[in-house]
Scaffold this motif. Sequence first.
Motif, short mmCIF file in Angstrom:
data_model
loop_
_atom_site.label_atom_id
_atom_site.label_comp_id
_atom_site.label_asym_id
_atom_site.label_seq_id
_atom_site.Cartn_x
_atom_site.Cartn_y
_atom_site.Cartn_z
N MET A 1 2.85 13.15 7.37
CA MET A 1 2.19 12.06 6.67
C MET A 1 1.80 12.42 5.25
O MET A 1 1.39 11.56 4.48
N VAL A 2 1.92 13.71 4.92
CA VAL A 2 1.53 14.19 3.59
C VAL A 2 2.34 13.48 2.51
O VAL A 2 1.80 13.06 1.46
N SER A 3 3.64 13.30 2.75
CA SER A 3 4.51 12.66 1.76
C SER A 3 4.02 11.27 1.41
O SER A 3 3.99 10.87 0.22
N PHE A 4 3.62 10.51 2.43
CA PHE A 4 3.15 9.14 2.21
C PHE A 4 1.92 9.14 1.31
O PHE A 4 1.83 8.37 0.34
N PHE A 5 0.94 9.99 1.62
CA PHE A 5 -0.30 10.00 0.84
C PHE A 5 -0.08 10.52 -0.58
O PHE A 5 -0.74 10.06 -1.52
N VAL A 6 0.84 11.46 -0.75
CA VAL A 6 1.17 11.94 -2.10
C VAL A 6 1.77 10.81 -2.93
O VAL A 6 1.40 10.59 -4.09
N ALA A 71 14.02 -2.97 5.08
CA ALA A 71 15.46 -2.70 5.04
C ALA A 71 15.73 -1.32 4.47
O ALA A 71 16.59 -0.58 4.95
N GLY A 72 14.97 -0.94 3.44
CA GLY A 72 15.14 0.37 2.82
C GLY A 72 14.74 1.51 3.74
O GLY A 72 15.27 2.63 3.63
N ALA A 73 13.81 1.25 4.67
CA ALA A 73 13.36 2.29 5.59
C ALA A 73 14.46 2.72 6.55
O ALA A 73 14.32 3.75 7.23
N GLN A 74 15.55 1.98 6.60
CA GLN A 74 16.69 2.40 7.44
C GLN A 74 17.27 3.72 6.95
O GLN A 74 17.92 4.44 7.71
N TRP A 75 17.06 4.04 5.68
CA TRP A 75 17.53 5.33 5.15
C TRP A 75 16.49 6.43 5.39
O TRP A 75 16.73 7.57 5.04
N GLY A 76 15.35 6.07 5.98
CA GLY A 76 14.32 7.05 6.25
C GLY A 76 13.33 7.16 5.11
O GLY A 76 13.36 6.38 4.16
N PRO A 77 12.42 8.15 5.19
CA PRO A 77 11.36 8.29 4.19
C PRO A 77 11.85 8.64 2.78
O PRO A 77 11.04 8.70 1.86
N ALA A 78 13.16 8.86 2.60
CA ALA A 78 13.68 9.04 1.24
C ALA A 78 13.37 7.82 0.38
O ALA A 78 13.25 7.92 -0.85
N VAL A 79 13.21 6.66 1.04
CA VAL A 79 12.90 5.43 0.31
C VAL A 79 11.55 5.53 -0.39
O VAL A 79 11.31 4.84 -1.39
N PHE A 80 10.64 6.40 0.10
CA PHE A 80 9.33 6.56 -0.55
C PHE A 80 9.50 6.99 -2.01
O PHE A 80 8.75 6.57 -2.89
N LEU A 81 10.48 7.87 -2.24
CA LEU A 81 10.70 8.39 -3.60
C LEU A 81 11.15 7.29 -4.55
O LEU A 81 10.70 7.22 -5.70
N THR A 213 -4.37 3.92 13.40
CA THR A 213 -5.24 3.63 14.54
C THR A 213 -4.45 3.42 15.83
O THR A 213 -5.00 3.53 16.94
N HIS A 214 -3.15 3.10 15.70
CA HIS A 214 -2.33 2.90 16.90
C HIS A 214 -1.47 4.12 17.23
O HIS A 214 -0.56 4.05 18.05
N GLY A 215 -1.75 5.23 16.56
CA GLY A 215 -1.13 6.49 16.94
C GLY A 215 0.28 6.73 16.44
O GLY A 215 0.97 7.63 16.92
N TYR A 216 0.74 5.94 15.47
CA TYR A 216 2.09 6.17 14.92
C TYR A 216 2.05 7.31 13.90
O TYR A 216 1.02 7.58 13.28
N THR A 217 3.18 7.97 13.73
CA THR A 217 3.28 9.09 12.79
C THR A 217 4.32 8.78 11.72
O THR A 217 5.46 8.44 12.03
N ILE A 218 3.92 8.89 10.46
CA ILE A 218 4.84 8.66 9.34
C ILE A 218 5.59 9.96 9.07
O ILE A 218 4.97 11.00 8.80
#
Length: 480
Positions: A1-6, A71-81, A213-218
């Motif tokens: 989850m560190v990547s998301f918060f960064v 739709a972009g999330a289909q490529w995974g967390p690379a879309v965060f960048l 809160t629902h226990g999912y992991t990014i």
Amino acid sequence: MVSFFVCLAILIIGYFTYGKVVEKLYGPDDRETPAVRINDGVDYVVMPKWKLFLVQLLNIAGLGPIYGALAGAQWGPAVFLWITGGTILAGAVHDFSVGFMSMRHDGASVSELTGTYLGNFMKNVMRVFSVVLLVMVGTVFAVGPASLISMLIGKQGVTSGILVNTYFWLAIVLIYYFIATFIPIDKIIGKIYPIFGICLIIMAIGVGVGIFTHGYTIPEITLHSLHPSGTPIWPVMFITVACGAISGFHATQSPLMARCCKSEKEAHSVFYGAMVSEGIIALIWAAAGCAVYEKTGGLMTGLTKILTDSGQAATVYDVSVKTMGNVGVILAMIGVIACPITSGDTSFRSARLVIADWFKIEQKSYKKRLFICVPLLLAGAIISQLDYNVIWRYFSWSNQTLAMIALWTASMYLFKNKKFYWITVIPATFMSAVSVTYFFYAPECLNLGTKIAYPIGIIAAVVFLGIFLCNSVFKKEKTA
């Protein structure tokens, strides 16, 4: 989850740092804005800054940062960048540039700005390009909600009658579009849209909190494509995620608020700030797409399956329920029905203003507004009878191509005003490579594969950069 918060932190910090760099470069001052100088009570109307921000956010966002991010999330967390870097370095710069230039040119639409800085040929190209794009967007954002409303009523046990007829709801939406396009901007858009803008923000916050809160992991960022179909990140992801990173559609919307700003100094929060907010919304929804759905062999198979089998609206509904429960149902309905409608009507309004600027038709007169509104909505009604997918198929590419042209326009503006133009030249060159590569690669375009599309895209981007630099040097020598 560190990547998301960064990435979230970079977006917030970027607004206060890089956003200020962009603002200082353009140099807003205390001159009278078009809203004050021209004020016609229709399109040029002073509105408070908080309303401008929320209306701008809703105009540029709608469901774009939700649909595109999922739709972009289909490529995974690379879309965060892409969402993070694209928003700070390209999208927000793009929106600020067009909004600011519009204020400096009496609220001119993007096509007129393009003509001023890139010549008459490009002006005419952009006039046609932007009107066609806006009518397509407005039509699609009428057909989608109309179909969804009739479907939801059908699920309540109503099997026949006018209420389950999609054409009935399409007619209602188009009639609303006509009213919202025709009347002064502060009567409906200025009064109601800030409420929907707040709902869009609350919806994103609810999803973000619900992930934890629902226990999912990014998952953490990886540069590998996790798309189940093996679709390459370059250039497809950069086209798929437009709103939430950079979108040419925003260039058609920013002049609407540029005609309502009381001061040029509001540009940072209204234009750059709204785009950063959209980036944050997109980041949250992309994270939800990556976290909520199951993966097979490390690939985003669960997300791709629901998008393919059920569609984007159903996916938004599913994510909302899984992260927010019953409250999510209400917010999801507001999102998938109200948000596209609020982007659709401003699309038609922008098309009216582009045509008005094109043919120099003043818009204070009711008759002259009707002269443009009626044909536009008739065109939308006709186009709405075509296949939904056919209408939408070329939107993503044309959207990013428009962004590319708007950035080159801003680059020439900065050059002519003796300012540091690389702040727009670099993203303009990048988007040139994205747009051209996709045109040669995509099945719906030339379908020539990556071996041909990749080098052509890079070469085209270098050529565009060379043309700009040569033109700049030539003009510099000519004025010396």
